[in-house]
Design a protein around this motif. Structure first.
Motif, mmCIF file in Angstrom:
data_model
loop_
_atom_site.group_PDB
_atom_site.id
_atom_site.type_symbol
_atom_site.label_atom_id
_atom_site.label_comp_id
_atom_site.label_asym_id
_atom_site.label_seq_id
_atom_site.Cartn_x
_atom_site.Cartn_y
_atom_site.Cartn_z
ATOM 1 N N ALA A 12 -4.166 2.613 2.466
ATOM 2 C CA ALA A 12 -4.637 1.381 1.822
ATOM 3 C C ALA A 12 -4.255 1.369 0.339
ATOM 4 N N LEU A 13 -4.445 2.505 -0.337
ATOM 5 C CA LEU A 13 -4.078 2.578 -1.756
ATOM 6 C C LEU A 13 -2.572 2.371 -1.948
ATOM 7 N N LYS A 16 -1.822 -1.283 -1.569
ATOM 8 C CA LYS A 16 -2.270 -1.977 -2.781
ATOM 9 C C LYS A 16 -1.223 -1.838 -3.887
ATOM 10 N N ASN A 17 -0.668 -0.637 -4.026
ATOM 11 C CA ASN A 17 0.331 -0.388 -5.076
ATOM 12 C C ASN A 17 1.695 -1.003 -4.765
ATOM 13 N N LYS A 19 1.917 -3.918 -3.540
ATOM 14 C CA LYS A 19 1.665 -5.306 -3.918
ATOM 15 C C LYS A 19 2.260 -6.356 -2.964
ATOM 16 N N LEU A 38 -8.567 -2.482 2.191
ATOM 17 C CA LEU A 38 -7.739 -3.524 1.566
ATOM 18 C C LEU A 38 -8.556 -4.778 1.277
ATOM 19 N N PHE A 41 -10.677 -3.958 -1.825
ATOM 20 C CA PHE A 41 -9.903 -4.011 -3.082
ATOM 21 C C PHE A 41 -9.825 -5.453 -3.573
ATOM 22 N N LYS A 42 -9.577 -6.358 -2.617
ATOM 23 C CA LYS A 42 -9.454 -7.783 -2.966
ATOM 24 C C LYS A 42 -10.804 -8.317 -3.455
ATOM 25 N N GLU A 46 -9.563 -5.905 -7.536
ATOM 26 C CA GLU A 46 -8.560 -4.892 -7.903
ATOM 27 C C GLU A 46 -7.163 -5.262 -7.400
ATOM 28 N N ALA A 47 -7.087 -6.312 -6.572
ATOM 29 C CA ALA A 47 -5.788 -6.673 -5.991
ATOM 30 C C ALA A 47 -5.620 -8.191 -5.982
ATOM 31 N N TYR A 49 -3.462 -9.941 -3.743
ATOM 32 C CA TYR A 49 -2.951 -10.538 -2.500
ATOM 33 C C TYR A 49 -3.965 -11.500 -1.883
ATOM 34 N N TYR A 51 -6.008 -12.199 1.237
ATOM 35 C CA TYR A 51 -6.460 -11.432 2.396
ATOM 36 C C TYR A 51 -7.002 -12.406 3.428
#
Lengths: 406, 87
Positions: A12-13, A16-17, A19, A38, A41-42, A46-47, A49, A51
């Motif tokens: 998942a990390l 995220k990286n 992108k 994921l 994070f959204k 922190e993200a 994208y 989702y």
């Protein structure tokens, strides 16, 4: 930075990286933790994208198919019945040449219902036209996801990264997740070619009808491009390690305990570990290779014969890229041995293990060694070192019929 | 990827479906009375009535005629015959 992470968290990390612009998924064990992370994070800001929580895997695959057709980087993950429900879209994605990356947290297929690991789910879509990578451990899973996007976006071939459910997704291991800056150095932003994505200024139809006069050539090109991607997968493996893992090499690659058994070949397609003059080679994919490596070490020095040079006749060949199938690489390695035991965590019912069948086809007319299919670990059955040793003994005797070991 | 698998809008017409044909309609213009029935029943809209010195006569577009034979079946004076389309 080295961290102790759950396999799902590490993946998942990594995503995220990388992108992606759109992630869509439907939760299914054992993929759940990846997409939960994921989504979190959204939700935590922190993200960036989008989702999209879909109502089924068919919808999840269709949503990322559409988003990818619109020209952005996308991601999904699934398992087992979920992948089977996606199957129609999986074929469409490959046929439309969309550079999609998906994680399959490998799990057995019903019935009877199982939530545990084997490779039967991935094998159901092996003919769809996707690149299929198999990871042995957390680090390899992280690395393969980043390479997957690079391969996909260069070749317009989608990639499935296979990670063993529970064995990798739910266990903790030390792993380095490259940060977004490092990844960007290796993997540039995705820019689709003009006329190859949905754009109101330059409208096109994608996935259109192809009459008999065209269909066959389009399918042949998909096959030819998949075969041709073998070299690229290898090249990208080298580039990836040059750009991203160079700095962590000294801390990451530990030499195994016996100096005479070691990794002799390691590239983007296969890894060979063990004796340089093997009599028996075991062939496998995914996390089970770790267990086999330990068994190979042990076999080299049986307790009763603990002197240098005793044994040392066993090696293990790990297939990292199952599709495209690196037939030449495989034959080059297995031709040294007399006995080849292929360990499949899946079966094409009524025939044999799919990997065994592929290796027999690759070896046809090229080597004389006995190639035998062993079915192991179906529906999460543990594969132990003793089982591997039993297989090493078994392959040297009797006929070459399919054997279930478990 | 050498083959372009995307298509421009309204480019379906580039795909000449006449190649699907097994039987080809041949019109006997001496028998034809120019009634336009064939043009009206053609499911592919591949027959146009064009005016010439003998009045309206059908013109079949063989790029798109799939050879279904509806025109031959419906022609009131049996002016259209279906023949094997040798390629």
């Amino acid at each position: 930075m080295k961290q102790i992470l759950e396999g799902s968290r590490a993946i998942a990390l990594t995503i995220k990286n990388i992108k992606p612009a759109v992630i869509s998924a439907y939760p299914i064990t054992p993929q759940t933790h990846i997409v939960e992370d994921l989504a979190k994070f959204k939700a935590d800001g922190e993200a960036d994208y989008e989702y999209v929580r879909a109502e089924s895997e068919f919808a999840a695959a269709s949503i990322i198919e559409g988003a990818s057709a619109a020209g952005v980087r996308v991601y999904t993950a699934t398992s087992s019945q979920g992948l089977l429900l996606m199957a129609e879209v999986v074929f469409n994605i490959a046929g439309m040449r969309l550079p999609i990356v998906m994680t399959c947290a490998n799990r057995g297929v019903s019935a009877p219902i199982t939530i545990w690991n084997d490779h039967q789910d991935a094998m159901t879509v092996r003919d769809a036209g996707w690149v299929m990578l198999f990871a042995e451990n957390h680090q390899e899973a992280v690395d393969q996801h980043i390479m997957a996007y690079k391969i996909a976006e260069q070749t317009n071939l989608p990639v499935i990264v296979n990670v063993d459910g529970f064995v990798l997704t739910h266990t903790y291991d030390s792993v380095v997740v490259p940060d977004a800056g490092q990844i960007k150095k290796y993997l540039p932003d995705y820019k689709p070619k003009k006329g190859q994505y949905l754009d109101t200024n330059n409208p096109v139809t994608m996935g259109a009808f192809a009459a008999p006069a065209y269909y066959m050539e389009i399918r042949q090109e998909l096959h030819d491009d998949l075969v041709a991607s073998l070299d690229l997968i290898n090249e990208e493996y080298k580039k990836y390690h040059e750009i991203i893992t160079k700095t962590r090499k000294h801390e990451n690659t530990k030499t195994r305990k016996h100096e005479n058994t070691k990794t002799i070949i390691d590239n983007g397609l296969v890894e060979y570990y063990g004796s340089s003059r093997p009599k028996v080679i075991l062939v496998a994919m995914g996390s089970v290779v770790g267990t086999i490596k330990d068994a190979v070490d042990k076999y080299k020095y049986p307790i009763s014969l603990r002197r240098r040079g005793a044994g040392g006749e066993v090696g293990v060949l790990k297939i990292k890229s199952y599709r495209p199938f690196p037939a030449d690489e495989i034959v080059k390695i297995i031709k040294k041995a007399k006995y080849i035991a292929v360990l499949d965590k899946a079966i094409t019912l009524g025939e044999m293990g799919p990997l065994a069948s592929d290796i027999k086809a690759a070896a046809q007319g090229k080597i004389k060694a006995k190639i035998q299919s062993f079915i192991v670990g179906l529906g999460g059955r543990d594969i132990t070192g003793e089982m591997v040793e039993r297989i090493i003994k078994e392959v040297k005797k009797g006929d070459d019929g399919v054997r279930f070991v478990g | 990827m050498k083959i372009n698998i995307t298509a421009k809008p309204s480019s379906t017409i580039n795909n000449k479906t006449g190649g699907w044909r097994t039987y080809i309609p041949r019109t006997d213009f001496k028998k034809c009375i120019g009634c336009g029935t064939c043009s009206r029943v053609c499911p592919e809209n591949a027959i146009k009535m064009v005016s010439g010195k003998n009045g309206l006569k059908p013109k079949t577009d063989y790029d798109f005629c799939k050879g279904c034979g509806v025109c031959a079946e419906e022609c009131p004076v049996k002016a259209i015959k279906m023949e094997l389309d040798k390629k």
